[in-house]
Every structure is written in C-alpha cells, then in structure tokens.
Design a protein around this motif. Structure first.
Motif, PDB file in Angstrom:
ATOM      1  N   ASN A   1       0.963  -1.344   0.005  1.00  0.00           N
ATOM      2  CA  ASN A   1      -0.046   0.073  -0.005  1.00  0.00           C
ATOM      3  C   ASN A   1       0.930   1.255  -0.137  1.00  0.00           C
ATOM      4  N   LEU A   2       0.509   2.256  -0.916  1.00  0.00           N
ATOM      5  CA  LEU A   2       1.409   3.306  -1.012  1.00  0.00           C
ATOM      6  C   LEU A   2       1.392   4.285   0.393  1.00  0.00           C
ATOM      7  N   TRP A   3      -0.016   4.336   1.002  1.00  0.00           N
ATOM      8  CA  TRP A   3      -0.095   5.096   1.988  1.00  0.00           C
ATOM      9  C   TRP A   3       0.870   4.408   3.106  1.00  0.00           C
ATOM     10  N   PHE A   4       1.089   3.316   3.319  1.00  0.00           N
ATOM     11  CA  PHE A   4       2.091   2.925   4.488  1.00  0.00           C
ATOM     12  C   PHE A   4       3.595   3.403   4.131  1.00  0.00           C
ATOM     13  N   TRP A   5       4.177   3.419   2.781  1.00  0.00           N
ATOM     14  CA  TRP A   5       5.285   4.051   2.550  1.00  0.00           C
ATOM     15  C   TRP A   5       5.379   5.216   2.779  1.00  0.00           C
ATOM     16  N   ILE A   6       4.340   6.260   2.401  1.00  0.00           N
ATOM     17  CA  ILE A   6       4.246   7.366   2.632  1.00  0.00           C
ATOM     18  C   ILE A   6       4.268   7.716   4.205  1.00  0.00           C
ATOM     19  N   ALA A   7       3.622   7.044   4.889  1.00  0.00           N
ATOM     20  CA  ALA A   7       3.663   7.251   6.403  1.00  0.00           C
ATOM     21  C   ALA A   7       4.873   6.939   6.970  1.00  0.00           C
ATOM     22  N   LEU A   8       5.595   5.892   6.417  1.00  0.00           N
ATOM     23  CA  LEU A   8       6.950   5.419   6.923  1.00  0.00           C
ATOM     24  C   LEU A   8       7.852   6.842   6.685  1.00  0.00           C
ATOM     25  N   ALA A   9       7.838   7.232   5.249  1.00  0.00           N
ATOM     26  CA  ALA A   9       8.809   8.409   4.830  1.00  0.00           C
ATOM     27  C   ALA A   9       8.563   9.675   5.765  1.00  0.00           C
ATOM     28  N   VAL A  10       7.127   9.872   5.883  1.00  0.00           N
ATOM     29  CA  VAL A  10       6.776  11.157   6.667  1.00  0.00           C
ATOM     30  C   VAL A  10       7.174  11.193   8.474  1.00  0.00           C
ATOM     31  N   LEU A  11       7.046   9.812   8.795  1.00  0.00           N
ATOM     32  CA  LEU A  11       7.466   9.314  10.335  1.00  0.00           C
ATOM     33  C   LEU A  11       9.011   9.644  10.602  1.00  0.00           C
TER      34      LEU A  11
ATOM     35  N   ILE B   1      22.316  10.256  15.332  1.00  0.00           N
ATOM     36  CA  ILE B   1      21.827   8.760  15.609  1.00  0.00           C
ATOM     37  C   ILE B   1      20.435   8.590  15.455  1.00  0.00           C
ATOM     38  N   VAL B   2      19.368   9.452  15.556  1.00  0.00           N
ATOM     39  CA  VAL B   2      18.047   9.282  15.036  1.00  0.00           C
ATOM     40  C   VAL B   2      17.889   8.816  13.399  1.00  0.00           C
ATOM     41  N   GLN B   3      18.875   9.654  12.674  1.00  0.00           N
ATOM     42  CA  GLN B   3      18.805   9.560  11.137  1.00  0.00           C
ATOM     43  C   GLN B   3      19.217   7.781  10.782  1.00  0.00           C
ATOM     44  N   ALA B   4      20.465   7.531  11.671  1.00  0.00           N
ATOM     45  CA  ALA B   4      20.913   6.345  11.487  1.00  0.00           C
ATOM     46  C   ALA B   4      20.000   4.996  11.777  1.00  0.00           C
ATOM     47  N   ILE B   5      19.260   5.334  13.040  1.00  0.00           N
ATOM     48  CA  ILE B   5      18.191   4.264  13.313  1.00  0.00           C
ATOM     49  C   ILE B   5      17.056   4.417  12.333  1.00  0.00           C
ATOM     50  N   GLY B   6      16.793   5.493  11.627  1.00  0.00           N
ATOM     51  CA  GLY B   6      15.805   5.598  10.635  1.00  0.00           C
ATOM     52  C   GLY B   6      16.048   5.004   9.350  1.00  0.00           C
ATOM     53  N   MET B   7      17.472   4.719   9.064  1.00  0.00           N
ATOM     54  CA  MET B   7      17.895   4.526   7.787  1.00  0.00           C
ATOM     55  C   MET B   7      17.778   2.983   7.774  1.00  0.00           C
ATOM     56  N   VAL B   8      18.275   2.299   8.983  1.00  0.00           N
ATOM     57  CA  VAL B   8      18.464   0.872   9.328  1.00  0.00           C
ATOM     58  C   VAL B   8      16.744   0.470   9.342  1.00  0.00           C
ATOM     59  N   SER B   9      16.054   1.167   9.821  1.00  0.00           N
ATOM     60  CA  SER B   9      14.369   0.829  10.168  1.00  0.00           C
ATOM     61  C   SER B   9      13.733   0.672   8.766  1.00  0.00           C
ATOM     62  N   ILE B  10      14.145   1.829   8.033  1.00  0.00           N
ATOM     63  CA  ILE B  10      13.702   1.760   6.475  1.00  0.00           C
ATOM     64  C   ILE B  10      14.088   0.866   5.716  1.00  0.00           C
ATOM     65  N   PHE B  11      15.672   0.366   5.726  1.00  0.00           N
ATOM     66  CA  PHE B  11      15.989  -0.743   5.103  1.00  0.00           C
ATOM     67  C   PHE B  11      15.523  -2.040   5.457  1.00  0.00           C
ATOM     68  N   ILE B  12      15.330  -2.233   6.968  1.00  0.00           N
ATOM     69  CA  ILE B  12      14.723  -3.561   7.062  1.00  0.00           C
ATOM     70  C   ILE B  12      13.368  -3.691   7.057  1.00  0.00           C
ATOM     71  N   THR B  13      12.566  -2.422   7.199  1.00  0.00           N
ATOM     72  CA  THR B  13      11.097  -2.393   6.643  1.00  0.00           C
ATOM     73  C   THR B  13      11.081  -2.737   5.159  1.00  0.00           C
ATOM     74  N   SER B  14      11.666  -2.053   4.420  1.00  0.00           N
ATOM     75  CA  SER B  14      11.579  -2.445   2.765  1.00  0.00           C
ATOM     76  C   SER B  14      11.943  -3.781   2.541  1.00  0.00           C
TER      77      SER B  14
ATOM     78  N   PHE C   1       4.272  -2.646  14.124  1.00  0.00           N
ATOM     79  CA  PHE C   1       5.452  -3.130  14.591  1.00  0.00           C
ATOM     80  C   PHE C   1       6.589  -2.464  14.120  1.00  0.00           C
ATOM     81  N   LEU C   2       6.770  -2.638  12.512  1.00  0.00           N
ATOM     82  CA  LEU C   2       7.984  -1.999  12.112  1.00  0.00           C
ATOM     83  C   LEU C   2       7.990  -0.451  12.088  1.00  0.00           C
ATOM     84  N   LEU C   3       6.958   0.017  12.437  1.00  0.00           N
ATOM     85  CA  LEU C   3       6.829   1.756  12.638  1.00  0.00           C
ATOM     86  C   LEU C   3       7.192   2.056  14.106  1.00  0.00           C
ATOM     87  N   LEU C   4       6.599   1.283  15.076  1.00  0.00           N
ATOM     88  CA  LEU C   4       6.755   1.790  16.161  1.00  0.00           C
ATOM     89  C   LEU C   4       7.887   1.032  17.019  1.00  0.00           C
TER      90      LEU C   4
END
Length: 176
Positions: free
Chosen positions: A18-28, A147-160, A107-110
């Motif tokens: 769903n495109l909205w999930f990926w938009i929500a992930l990017a905005v988050l 550090i927050v950006q690094a966590i975000g990059m790893v999170s986005i990678f794992i989620t994708s 879970f992958l968002l929170l």
C-alpha cells in the motif's frame, strides 16, 4: 505470463504494498529526524550561524522540552514502559507468529520509535544534568539527530526488505 496480471498482482491493498504505508513511513522518519528533542533542527543551524536571540530561543526551547520529557518519565515512566512493552509484544506476536501483516507493519513503524524515545530521554537527562550551552549544545543536538537518522535508515532498510519479502510471498503464493 500476463504482464498486467503480474504488475497488479504485486500492487494490492495489503500493508506493505500500500502506497500510504510507505508515505507514512517516510513522513514518520522525516519528521522524527527534523524535530530533535522537540526543537526543529533548522533552529539549531540558525543559532549556530547567527547567535543572539535565536540562540536564546533555542536554549529556552531545549530547556522546556527537556524538563517536559523528564517530568513525563518521572511521573508515568513505569506505566509507559509497561504499556509500550505490552503493545510491542502484542504486535510482534500477532504479526510474526500469527502472520497478520497489518501488525507487522505497525510493529516495524513503532518498534524503532521506542529506541528513538529512549535515546531522546537519555539526551534530555544528559542536557538537564550537564546544561551545555553554545557549541556544546549544538554538538549534542546534532549527534542526537545523526543517531536518529541512522536508526531511521536501518529501520527503513529492514522494513523495505521485510515488505518486499511479504509481497513476494503473497504474489507467488509461497507459504508464510
């Protein structure tokens, strides 16, 4: 194999396709990395560059948000930890044991956001204890943001990766 059937088979309304999930992930993650301890990072940049009144505003805002975070942690920290632990455990069990894709997505968002919350609380405690000013404060906020950006990059990678895996399983009919 029909091309349209292949393309539209991959694009369905499940969580990871769903495109909205990926938009929500990017905005988050965009919002999370921009607001460092409740302070917009452009304010840190402006304070570093111009000083003066902007610096005073930054110190005031950091002080307000730091005291607010520490107050919340002191008053309801145990309850928040219990509720967050219960919620994340429930999402993990529903998502990864019972294969409910929506629970996996939430879970992958929170999940990584709890790391950011703990990091923010740690940074707030450090700032309240040390009370850095000027360049020391800018460095601390910049380090926190990186550090927050690094966590975000790893999170986005794992989620994708997980999302692609789930989409391939649904599309090809692989067992979960």
């Amino acid at each position: 194999m029909d091309w349209y059937k292949t393309v539209f088979g991959l694009i369905d309304l499940r969580s990871f396709s769903n495109l909205w999930f990926w938009i929500a992930l990017a905005v988050l993650w965009s919002t999370t990395s921009h607001w460092v301890l409740g302070v917009p990072f452009d304010m840190v940049t402006r304070a570093r560059k111009y000083g003066g009144e902007v610096t005073q505003d930054l110190h005031d805002l950091v002080g307000i948000n730091t005291r607010r975070l520490l107050f919340i942690a002191e008053v309801s920290g145990v309850w928040l930890i219990a509720i967050i632990a219960f919620l994340l455990t429930a999402l993990a069990v529903l998502g990864f044991v019972y294969s409910i894709q929506f629970a996996q997505a939430v879970f992958l968002l929170l999940g990584p956001m709890t790391l950011v919350g703990a990091l923010s609380l740690s940074a707030a405690k450090h700032i309240a204890t040390v009370q850095p000013e000027g360049e020391d404060l800018y460095r601390r906020l910049t380090r926190h943001r990186i550090i927050v950006q690094a966590i975000g990059m790893v999170s986005i990678f794992i989620t994708s990766l997980w999302g692609m895996w789930q989409n391939m399983q649904v599309f090809s009919g692989w067992p979960n």
